[in-house]
Enzyme design. Structure first.
Site, mmCIF file in Angstrom:
data_model
loop_
_atom_site.group_PDB
_atom_site.id
_atom_site.type_symbol
_atom_site.label_atom_id
_atom_site.label_comp_id
_atom_site.label_asym_id
_atom_site.label_seq_id
_atom_site.Cartn_x
_atom_site.Cartn_y
_atom_site.Cartn_z
ATOM 1 C CD GLU A 118 -7.003 1.638 -2.903
ATOM 2 O OE1 GLU A 118 -6.841 0.737 -2.066
ATOM 3 O OE2 GLU A 118 -6.564 2.804 -2.748
ATOM 4 C CB CYS A 151 -4.637 4.092 -5.404
ATOM 5 S SG CYS A 151 -4.023 2.405 -5.352
ATOM 6 N N GLY A 168 -1.331 2.335 -7.155
ATOM 7 C CA GLY A 168 -2.049 2.556 -8.415
ATOM 8 C C GLY A 168 -1.395 3.632 -9.258
ATOM 9 C CG HIS A 173 -2.194 -1.726 -9.436
ATOM 10 N ND1 HIS A 173 -3.029 -0.776 -8.884
ATOM 11 C CD2 HIS A 173 -1.342 -2.105 -8.440
ATOM 12 C CE1 HIS A 173 -2.681 -0.586 -7.618
ATOM 13 N NE2 HIS A 173 -1.666 -1.375 -7.319
ATOM 14 C CB CYS A 182 -0.905 0.010 1.245
ATOM 15 S SG CYS A 182 -1.893 1.505 1.410
HETATM 16 N N1 LIG Z 1 -6.451 -2.030 -2.255
HETATM 17 C C1 LIG Z 1 -5.040 -2.419 -2.462
HETATM 18 C C2 LIG Z 1 -4.216 -2.147 -1.177
HETATM 19 C C3 LIG Z 1 -4.104 -0.647 -0.867
HETATM 20 C C4 LIG Z 1 -3.415 0.113 -1.983
HETATM 21 C C5 LIG Z 1 -3.550 1.631 -1.945
HETATM 22 N N2 LIG Z 1 -4.311 2.195 -0.863
HETATM 23 C C6 LIG Z 1 -2.191 2.314 -2.099
HETATM 24 O O1 LIG Z 1 -2.019 3.445 -1.638
HETATM 25 O O2 LIG Z 1 -1.318 1.694 -2.745
HETATM 26 C C7 LIG Z 1 -4.977 -3.904 -2.810
HETATM 27 O O3 LIG Z 1 -5.926 -4.640 -2.485
HETATM 28 O O4 LIG Z 1 -3.963 -4.304 -3.396
#
Ligand SMILES: N[C@H](CCC[C@H](N)C(=O)O)C(=O)O
Length: 276
Positions: free
Chosen positions: A211, A220, A223, A162, A75
């Site tokens: 997400e 994100c 992301g 992603h 994250c």
């Molecule tokens: N939902 C993402 C984890 C959090 C990623 C995001 N909050 C960031 O800042 O990278 C997943 O399931 O891979």
């Protein structure tokens, strides 16, 4: 059992951060879901856990749980908040902090101008490692998705998977309708985060992310990294990209071969105690 926590955010992507170095406890996935609820709980996109490292060459272990209770590999916005948290809570005096995630080591650097620079590691592009159902790497894939039809995507992992779509205007992109359909499409066996990228020019993009396990967030970090990597691989972007997300801007640098570096803010909103 009561645990102290900090409520933090990175560009509006918000977190509860719990130190299990000086505290002991365990938060069941069902309790994570309850605490993530924005009316019946504290409300957060992800729960971040600080743990003792399991190897001598890192400072901490970094665990991440989505609002649906699923544990995930990385994250990016959370990494910046993690660095701010462990420094401000005096768990370390270092301003360069190495942490282990479920998918490798990342390095966090607290800068003098209150930003955090994160070495997010190299992007993972081999389909089997993402994981994504393609036989070999390609900068762009055409996939068929129930409820959408044929679309072109980039597939990149920053430790977490992603899918990156190019759109003409993020403001009118079908995030709410296509996000859930792509998040659970069979081509991504561990589900996927879905980025909707508008290319402004070769050094600027706008991005919205639906997400995995949390829905659309205001920002994100992984992301943003994945979108820049995919945009460079597809010939639309050059190294040094400002990513404008609904919650604010990140600066992402990738030389096309080595680590992806992300620079952005990390903010603490309040501290509290929660019964787990
Ligand atoms: N939902 C993402 C984890 C959090 C990623 C995001 N909050 C960031 O800042 O990278 C997943 O399931 O891979």
């Amino acid at each position: 059992m009561w645990l102290k926590f900090s409520k933090m955010h990175g560009l509006g992507n918000d977190f509860v951060v719990v130190d299990l170095v000086t505290q002991s406890g365990f938060i069941r996935p069902e309790r994570v879901r309850e605490l993530a609820h924005r009316n019946f709980g504290i409300g957060f996109d992800q729960l971040l856990i600080v743990e003792q490292p399991s190897r001598p060459d890192v400072d901490f272990k970094y665990r991440i749980f989505n609002a649906d209770g699923s544990e995930v590999e990385n994250c990016g916005n959370g990494a910046r908040c993690f660095a701010r948290f462990v420094y401000d809570q005096h768990l370390t005096g270092k301003r360069t902090i190495r942490v282990e995630t479920a998918n490798g080591i990342i390095e966090l650097n607290l800068t003098d101008d209150n930003q955090v620079v994160v070495d997010m590691g190299k992007p993972i592009l081999i389909p089997a490692d993402i994981p994504f159902s393609a036989n070999q790497f390609a900068p762009e894939y055409s996939i068929e998705v129930d409820g959408i039809g044929a679309i072109n995507i980039g597939a990149v992992s920053m430790g977490n998977p992603h899918a990156v779509l190019r759109v003409d205007d993020v403001d009118t992109a079908p995030v709410e309708s296509w996000g859930p359909l792509l998040e659970s499409c069979p081509q991504f066996p561990r589900k996927v985060n879905v980025g909707f990228m508008q290319v402004v020019d070769e050094h600027n993009i706008r991005l919205r992310v639906f997400e995995r396990g949390s829905g659309e967030t205001l920002a994100c970090g992984t992301g943003a990294c994945a979108a820049v990597v995919s945009g460079q691989l597809r010939g639309w972007l050059k190294p040094g990209v400002t990513v404008s997300l609904p919650g604010g801007e990140l600066f992402i640098e990738w030389d096309g071969e080595n680590s992806v570096n992300m620079t952005g803010p990390a903010n603490t909103v309040f501290e509290g105690r929660v019964n787990v």
